[in-house]
Each structure stands twice: as C-alpha cells, then as structure tokens.
Motif scaffolding. Structure first.
Motif, PDB file in Angstrom:
ATOM      1  N   ILE A   5      48.048  36.097  35.098  1.00 51.66           N
ATOM      2  CA  ILE A   5      47.116  37.228  35.009  1.00 51.66           C
ATOM      3  C   ILE A   5      46.229  37.218  36.242  1.00 51.66           C
ATOM      4  O   ILE A   5      45.572  36.223  36.548  1.00 51.66           O
ATOM      5  N   TYR A   6      46.206  38.344  36.965  1.00 53.24           N
ATOM      6  CA  TYR A   6      45.264  38.433  38.093  1.00 53.24           C
ATOM      7  C   TYR A   6      43.854  38.489  37.552  1.00 53.24           C
ATOM      8  O   TYR A   6      43.560  39.241  36.644  1.00 53.24           O
ATOM      9  N   LYS A   7      42.963  37.703  38.140  1.00 56.79           N
ATOM     10  CA  LYS A   7      41.568  37.754  37.758  1.00 56.79           C
ATOM     11  C   LYS A   7      40.704  38.249  38.927  1.00 56.79           C
ATOM     12  O   LYS A   7      39.506  38.301  38.821  1.00 56.79           O
ATOM     13  N   SER A   8      41.293  38.498  40.118  1.00 59.58           N
ATOM     14  CA  SER A   8      40.458  38.840  41.262  1.00 59.58           C
ATOM     15  C   SER A   8      41.254  39.467  42.367  1.00 59.58           C
ATOM     16  O   SER A   8      42.431  39.660  42.284  1.00 59.58           O
ATOM     17  N   THR A   9      40.544  39.745  43.456  1.00 60.86           N
ATOM     18  CA  THR A   9      41.185  40.191  44.690  1.00 60.86           C
ATOM     19  C   THR A   9      40.394  39.689  45.853  1.00 60.86           C
ATOM     20  O   THR A   9      39.202  39.508  45.772  1.00 60.86           O
ATOM     21  N   ASP A  10      41.058  39.432  46.962  1.00 61.96           N
ATOM     22  CA  ASP A  10      40.345  39.060  48.186  1.00 61.96           C
ATOM     23  C   ASP A  10      40.637  40.118  49.232  1.00 61.96           C
ATOM     24  O   ASP A  10      41.675  40.093  49.866  1.00 61.96           O
ATOM     25  N   ALA A 177      36.311  50.683  36.448  1.00 62.51           N
ATOM     26  CA  ALA A 177      36.426  50.163  37.817  1.00 62.51           C
ATOM     27  C   ALA A 177      37.528  50.896  38.580  1.00 62.51           C
ATOM     28  O   ALA A 177      37.371  51.229  39.759  1.00 62.51           O
ATOM     29  N   ARG A 178      38.629  51.166  37.887  1.00 65.31           N
ATOM     30  CA  ARG A 178      39.760  51.851  38.525  1.00 65.31           C
ATOM     31  C   ARG A 178      39.367  53.248  38.981  1.00 65.31           C
ATOM     32  O   ARG A 178      39.782  53.721  40.049  1.00 65.31           O
ATOM     33  N   LYS A 179      38.558  53.926  38.181  1.00 65.77           N
ATOM     34  CA  LYS A 179      38.132  55.282  38.524  1.00 65.77           C
ATOM     35  C   LYS A 179      37.392  55.283  39.856  1.00 65.77           C
ATOM     36  O   LYS A 179      37.609  56.169  40.699  1.00 65.77           O
ATOM     37  N   TYR A 180      36.530  54.292  40.075  1.00 67.90           N
ATOM     38  CA  TYR A 180      35.796  54.232  41.344  1.00 67.90           C
ATOM     39  C   TYR A 180      36.723  53.835  42.489  1.00 67.90           C
ATOM     40  O   TYR A 180      36.700  54.438  43.566  1.00 67.90           O
ATOM     41  N   HIS A 181      37.543  52.808  42.285  1.00 68.45           N
ATOM     42  CA  HIS A 181      38.400  52.320  43.367  1.00 68.45           C
ATOM     43  C   HIS A 181      39.429  53.356  43.799  1.00 68.45           C
ATOM     44  O   HIS A 181      39.875  53.344  44.951  1.00 68.45           O
ATOM     45  N   LEU A 182      39.802  54.260  42.901  1.00 67.55           N
ATOM     46  CA  LEU A 182      40.749  55.316  43.260  1.00 67.55           C
ATOM     47  C   LEU A 182      40.124  56.372  44.179  1.00 67.55           C
ATOM     48  O   LEU A 182      40.844  57.191  44.754  1.00 67.55           O
ATOM     49  N   THR A 183      38.800  56.337  44.324  1.00 71.78           N
ATOM     50  CA  THR A 183      38.167  57.290  45.249  1.00 71.78           C
ATOM     51  C   THR A 183      38.493  56.946  46.701  1.00 71.78           C
ATOM     52  O   THR A 183      38.403  57.794  47.579  1.00 71.78           O
ATOM     53  N   TYR A 188      40.312  50.034  48.794  1.00 72.50           N
ATOM     54  CA  TYR A 188      40.294  49.184  47.607  1.00 72.50           C
ATOM     55  C   TYR A 188      41.699  48.932  47.063  1.00 72.50           C
ATOM     56  O   TYR A 188      41.880  48.737  45.856  1.00 72.50           O
ATOM     57  N   ALA A 189      42.698  48.926  47.928  1.00 78.57           N
ATOM     58  CA  ALA A 189      44.093  48.792  47.482  1.00 78.57           C
ATOM     59  C   ALA A 189      44.307  47.515  46.667  1.00 78.57           C
ATOM     60  O   ALA A 189      44.932  47.533  45.613  1.00 78.57           O
ATOM     61  N   GLU A 190      43.767  46.396  47.154  1.00 81.53           N
ATOM     62  CA  GLU A 190      44.022  45.147  46.440  1.00 81.53           C
ATOM     63  C   GLU A 190      43.268  45.075  45.119  1.00 81.53           C
ATOM     64  O   GLU A 190      43.749  44.519  44.145  1.00 81.53           O
ATOM     65  N   TYR A 191      42.062  45.664  45.084  1.00 87.23           N
ATOM     66  CA  TYR A 191      41.371  45.773  43.798  1.00 87.23           C
ATOM     67  C   TYR A 191      42.229  46.542  42.803  1.00 87.23           C
ATOM     68  O   TYR A 191      42.314  46.192  41.617  1.00 87.23           O
ATOM     69  N   LEU A 192      42.868  47.609  43.259  1.00 82.72           N
ATOM     70  CA  LEU A 192      43.706  48.416  42.372  1.00 82.72           C
ATOM     71  C   LEU A 192      44.938  47.645  41.915  1.00 82.72           C
ATOM     72  O   LEU A 192      45.371  47.773  40.761  1.00 82.72           O
ATOM     73  N   TYR A 214      54.670  50.314  32.929  1.00 85.00           N
ATOM     74  CA  TYR A 214      54.178  51.378  33.807  1.00 85.00           C
ATOM     75  C   TYR A 214      53.126  50.829  34.775  1.00 85.00           C
ATOM     76  O   TYR A 214      53.193  51.061  35.998  1.00 85.00           O
ATOM     77  N   TYR A 215      52.157  50.068  34.268  1.00 84.66           N
ATOM     78  CA  TYR A 215      51.090  49.549  35.135  1.00 84.66           C
ATOM     79  C   TYR A 215      51.593  48.433  36.040  1.00 84.66           C
ATOM     80  O   TYR A 215      51.168  48.322  37.206  1.00 84.66           O
ATOM     81  N   PHE A 216      52.510  47.591  35.544  1.00 84.24           N
ATOM     82  CA  PHE A 216      53.072  46.567  36.411  1.00 84.24           C
ATOM     83  C   PHE A 216      53.830  47.201  37.575  1.00 84.24           C
ATOM     84  O   PHE A 216      53.762  46.723  38.718  1.00 84.24           O
ATOM     85  N   GLN A 217      54.570  48.283  37.298  1.00 87.28           N
ATOM     86  CA  GLN A 217      55.325  48.963  38.352  1.00 87.28           C
ATOM     87  C   GLN A 217      54.372  49.590  39.376  1.00 87.28           C
ATOM     88  O   GLN A 217      54.640  49.570  40.584  1.00 87.28           O
ATOM     89  N   LYS A 218      53.245  50.152  38.902  1.00 87.13           N
ATOM     90  CA  LYS A 218      52.263  50.725  39.831  1.00 87.13           C
ATOM     91  C   LYS A 218      51.691  49.631  40.738  1.00 87.13           C
ATOM     92  O   LYS A 218      51.489  49.844  41.942  1.00 87.13           O
ATOM     93  N   ALA A 219      51.422  48.462  40.156  1.00 87.00           N
ATOM     94  CA  ALA A 219      50.921  47.342  40.949  1.00 87.00           C
ATOM     95  C   ALA A 219      51.953  46.928  41.995  1.00 87.00           C
ATOM     96  O   ALA A 219      51.616  46.678  43.160  1.00 87.00           O
TER      97      ALA A 219
END
Length: 586
Positions: A5-10, A177-183, A188-192, A214-219
């Motif tokens: 499980i991802y818990k973060s992004t750098d 969080a996704r709503k903001y990062h999609l702006t 914010y690609a790695e956050y997404l 669906y979400y794994f494929q988007k990632a």
C-alpha cells in the motif's frame, strides 16, 4: 498475504533518496516524512551527535536566548530524536516548540507543529492523538486558505484512516486530496499515483474488484506517462494480488511477472521476494505444483534470513497444501507444523511489539506532563516573581481547578463509557434476536418445503400404483398428472425463496468458509449451510431434487476438503465455525 500500500509520495526524488537511505523514511510513513521535509529545514549531523544535542539544549535553557531561537533549537532536537526513533522525546520537544509559537501567536508555525505531532503519534500507533493534531492543523490551514498544505494534510489523514482500516473515512479524504491535485496533474502526478493506488486498496478491502482495478490501472497509466518507473512494481503487485483474490490465476501471473521485472530492475529485494511468493500462489491455484514448490522452498529460506515471519508462515502453509494434494501426508504434516511454529512466534513478537508501543505511549504522556508542568512553573515564576503570596494562592487555586476538572472529566468519561457499553449490549442483543428470527424463519421454510415435497412424492408414488392397476387410457392421464407433480418438484418457487434466504443469512458464514477453505465451491458452501441447520441427507436431497446417495457422496467429499477426522461430527464442526464468526462479529 499482505498487499503493498502506498502511504506517500516524494515529489523531488533526488532529495528524498538521501533521506530514504539514511533510514528517515519508511514505507509505512513515507508520506509523513515528506510533510516534515516540506515543513522544516534540518542541519547536517556532525560525527559528535552528543555535542550537537548538548549545544541545542544550552540554547533552549539559556535565559539570554530569543524565543524564536529556542523554538528553532527545539525543532531541531525534535527532528533529531524522530530520526533516531526516540518518539516520546521528539513529541516532548515538539510540544515545547508549539508552546513557544503559541505565546508568539504564530499561527502558521502552530499548524506546522500540530501536523508533525500528528505524524509522530502515528509512529507509536497512537492514532487517536495523531488524528487530533492533524485535524487541528487542517482547521488552521483551511482558515489560512493554504490549499496546497490543506491537500497535503488531508492525504496524511486519509493514510491514518487507512491504517486503522476505516475505509469509508479514508476514501473520503483521498477523494478531497485528489480533487485538489487534479487541478495541476503535472505538478502533483506522483501524489495522484499514490492516491489512485490507495483508493484501489480501499476498494480491494471492500471486495469491489472492478473499482479497485480501475484505480490501479489509472495509477499504472499515470506512472508510465510520467516515467515514475519505481512505482510500477508496487502497482502491478496490487493488480496481481487482486486477480489472485478473484482466482484469475493466469491474469495474476501476467501482472506479477511484470511487477517482478520492475523490482529486479530497481534491485528491490523485498519486492522481489513478495512478488515471487504471489507467483507461487498463482502456480498453486493453477495446479502447477512443481513450480510452486520450487519457488516456495527457496523463498522460505530467504524469509527465515530476512525475518519476514508472515510470509514464512504463509509459505509453509502453502507447501503443506501442495504435499497434501500429492498425497504425501507426512511431508504435508511436517510443513504444517512449521507453519504453526512460525505463527506462534509471530503472536509472541506482536505481543512484545504491543508492549513496546504501550511503553512508548506511556513515556510520551509522562514527558508531556513533565513539560507542561515545567513550562507552567517557569512562566508563573517570571510573571509573578514579585508577588509570591499571589503566586502561592494562584498555584493552590490551579491545583484545585485541575483536581475538579480531572474528577469531572473522569465522571463524564465513566458515564460515556457506561452509555456506550449499554448501547453495544443492546446492539448485540438486537442483532442476536434478528439472526435468531431469520434462522427460525429459514428452518420453518425448509421444513415446509420438505413436508410439501415429501407429500408430493407420496402422491406421485400412490398415483403410480393406481396407474399400474388402471386401464390404458386412465393410466395415460394418471401418468400426465405424475409428470406434472415431478415438474412441480423440479421448479419450486418456494425453494428459490429458501435458497435466497440461505444466501442472505449465511453471507458472513460463507466468507469465513471461503477464507478458511478457498477451494470450496458454491454448492459445497450451500451444503455447509444446510448441514449447519441440522438437515438430514434425505431432507437436503428433497430440497435440491437430487438423490440421497448424491448428498452422501457430497458430504464425503466435503469432509475430505475440511480435513476432518473420521470421528469428528461434520454438523458440529460447521456449527462451531458459525458460532465463532457470530462471536467475532458481536
């Protein structure tokens, strides 16, 4: 088997690389480390670490140091202790830093301190305090209209809820969080990528495979598009494990082999071993026992060296199943005993870990109390040095107020706890009543169907006897009636209703049986439910329009799959499993 499980992004990989290598960042709380990196700039360690901490302590204790300098020194002391795993001390220094910024009315710095306190408490699994401070930080940042920091804190809160398996709450925060990062998806690609992967994990936990995929494929698509190759391995492992859970072994192998290639490319030994284990599980599901055995034997040796006990126990268990399938009972028993020994070791390790966590919490609370008392004494001495009498009176009054508050709070908490216990007891009683009613309803329906079918059988037999003694024309009519009776036995609306009620009432029981015995078919699980109701083979045969011999054979095959001793009663065994599940749910 555990999922990655991802818990973060750098967002700045080169910056984070050094932190990861130095042991600051763990896969469990890497997102929290990013927040700390964004919030604080730390000085480099010198070889003389004691000299470093002593010099900072002198700055804090000096009466000639400016408040902002003390706060900065406390921040560094907190960071130093956090990096070295001294979490209670890190919490203590961070609270002292927060107290200074509170006296200076520095809102932004207070929010920073609250966010890091939330991160520190998460490290000692004190999720209640972690959420408390993160929510305080979130409130402040929202008031400051700092959207970027708001999104970062929301992501941290979502990770915390995912850690305590509150999938609904975690999903809501990840969506925010996704709503903001999609702006700004490029920035914010790695956050997404992390967000999509975590959201996929939530849907996996909720057994919603299509949404999870669906979400794994988007990632995956975003990681490929933005060249985040180091993320692909974990994403593909999630996809592979999802297919494994759905028994789609061929698809699982494709995804897992892709993950293995990514981990090998990045020289991620932990990812390689865990992926190879998942591949072995897929081979076992495809009955490719030799390939599964070969991988698992090598992996178990690796897990013994690495100390990965959960995977070691699971490896021994699967090897036991492999040898059992081959009829090598002694070998199967040998590995099952190894599995049991490792599980016992895991339980002991977890017990020690819990004790250590409680000790850390106790130390943190003790240091907090000491720090608050010391700060209070210092402030009072400075403010009221010329008013000793008033100081004494003030302290006495403060002690009285604290005692009254503690007593009041204790009584309030006691009442709340009693109320909660009463509600829980009522909920359990209500659930037990509903389940009992549904069970009796199903038993009555089964009895009704059985009695009706038995009557129809008797009528059919009686008509058959009359047909034999009747004229040809009368016999033909009677034969048509017999055929209609047989058709009624086959197409039975009440039977469909009964089967539907069996499915509804036993959904949790079916899940438990699937977890304990993954090879059980749907028919075998329904047979378990009917046996649990203490229906005889004859009754089950009439309910399913099959011969009593077929039911006997099905029972025999079921006993083999459940690995029951000859003297062990099948019905009693199933009822024990159901009772255990009900107690766990309650």
């Amino acid at each position: 088997m555990k999922r990655h499980i991802y818990k973060s992004t750098d967002l700045i990989f080169n910056t984070m690389k050094n932190l990861i290598l130095s042991g600051i960042v763990t896969m469990k709380w890497i997102v929290y480390t990013i927040a700390i990196t964004l919030l604080t700039s730390y000085t480099h360690y010198t070889s003389a670490q004691n000299t470093y901490t002593d010099s900072l302590s002198r700055i804090v204790e000096s009466d000639h140091t400016e408040m902002w300098e003390k706060a900065n020194a406390l921040a560094r002391l907190s960071s130093y202790n956090y990096k070295n795993g001294h979490y209670p001390e890190a919490i203590d220094y961070k609270r002292q830093e927060k107290a200074i910024y509170t006296s200076m009315d520095s809102i932004g710095k207070i929010a920073d301190a609250n966010e890091m306190l939330g991160i520190f408490f998460a490290e000692i699994s004190d999720y209640s305090n972690s959420l408390k401070y993160l929510l305080e930080a979130l409130k402040t940042r929202e008031e400051m209209k700092d959207e970027e920091r708001v999104a970062s804190i929301i992501l941290n809160i979502g990770v915390t809820y995912l850690e305590i398996e509150d999938n609904t709450a975690a999903s809501g925060y990840f969506a925010q969080a996704r709503k903001y990062h999609l702006t700004n998806p490029d920035k914010y690609a790695e956050y997404l990528i992390v967000n999509y992967t975590n959201t996929g994990t939530i849907f996996t936990n909720l057994y919603q495979s299509d949404s999870a995929l669906y979400y794994f494929q988007k990632a995956k698509e975003l990681a490929i598009l933005k060249n985040f190759e180091t993320r692909l391995g974990d994403i593909m492992v999630n996809i592979g494990n999802l297919y494994l859970s759905n028994n789609e072994y061929d698809k699982a192998l494709v995804a897992l082999n892709e993950a293995l290639a990514d981990f090998q490319k990045n020289k991620d030994n932990r990812g390689i071993s865990h992926t190879n284990f998942a591949i072995a599980e897929a081979y076992f599901g495809l009955n490719r026992l030799n390939e599964a055995e070969e991988r698992l034997i090598d992996l178990c040796e690796y897990f013994k060296i690495s100390g990965d006990l959960d995977y070691l126990a699971a490896g021994y268990k699967t090897l036991s199943k492999i040898f059992n399938k081959r009829g090598l009972d002694e070998k199967a028993l040998e590995y099952f005993m190894l599995h049991t020994e490792v599980k016992d070791s895991i339980i002991n390790t977890e017990t020690v870990s819990r004790i250590a966590e409680f000790q850390l919490r106790y130390e943190a609370e003790k240091l907090e109390s000491q720090a608050e008392a010391e700060m209070l004494v210092v402030q009072k001495n400075k403010e009221l040095a010329a008013y000793k009498f008033r100081l004494i009176i003030g302290i006495i009054l403060l002690i009285v107020i604290i005692l009254v508050f503690i007593i009041y709070r204790f009584k309030s908490r006691k009442k709340i706890l009693e109320f909660q216990l009463e509600n829980e007891a009522l909920d359990r009683e209500k659930l037990s009543t509903v389940l009992g009613y549904k069970k009796r309803e199903m038993e009555n329906l089964a009895l009704h169907i059985f009695q009706k079918n038995e009557l129809l059988e008797k009528i059919k037999d009686a008509l058959d006897e009359i047909r034999k003694e009747s004229s040809k024309e009368t016999g033909t009519k009677i034969r048509n009636i017999i055929l209609q009776v047989q058709q009624t036995l086959r197409v039975n609306k009440e039977l469909s209703i009964f089967q539907e009620k069996v499915e509804q009432l036993n959904s949790d029981f079916f899940s438990v049986m699937s977890d304990k015995y993954p090879t059980l078919t749907e028919k075998e699980k329904r047979l378990c439910a009917l046996l649990k109701l203490e229906l005889s083979s004859k009754e089950i045969a009439l309910l399913n329009d099959i011969s009593e011999g077929a039911v006997t054979m099905a029972r025999y095959r079921l006993r083999k799959k459940l690995k029951l001793d000859p003297n062990e009663n099948l019905t009693d065994y199933l009822q024990k499993i159901a009772q255990s599940d009900e107690n766990t749910t309650a």
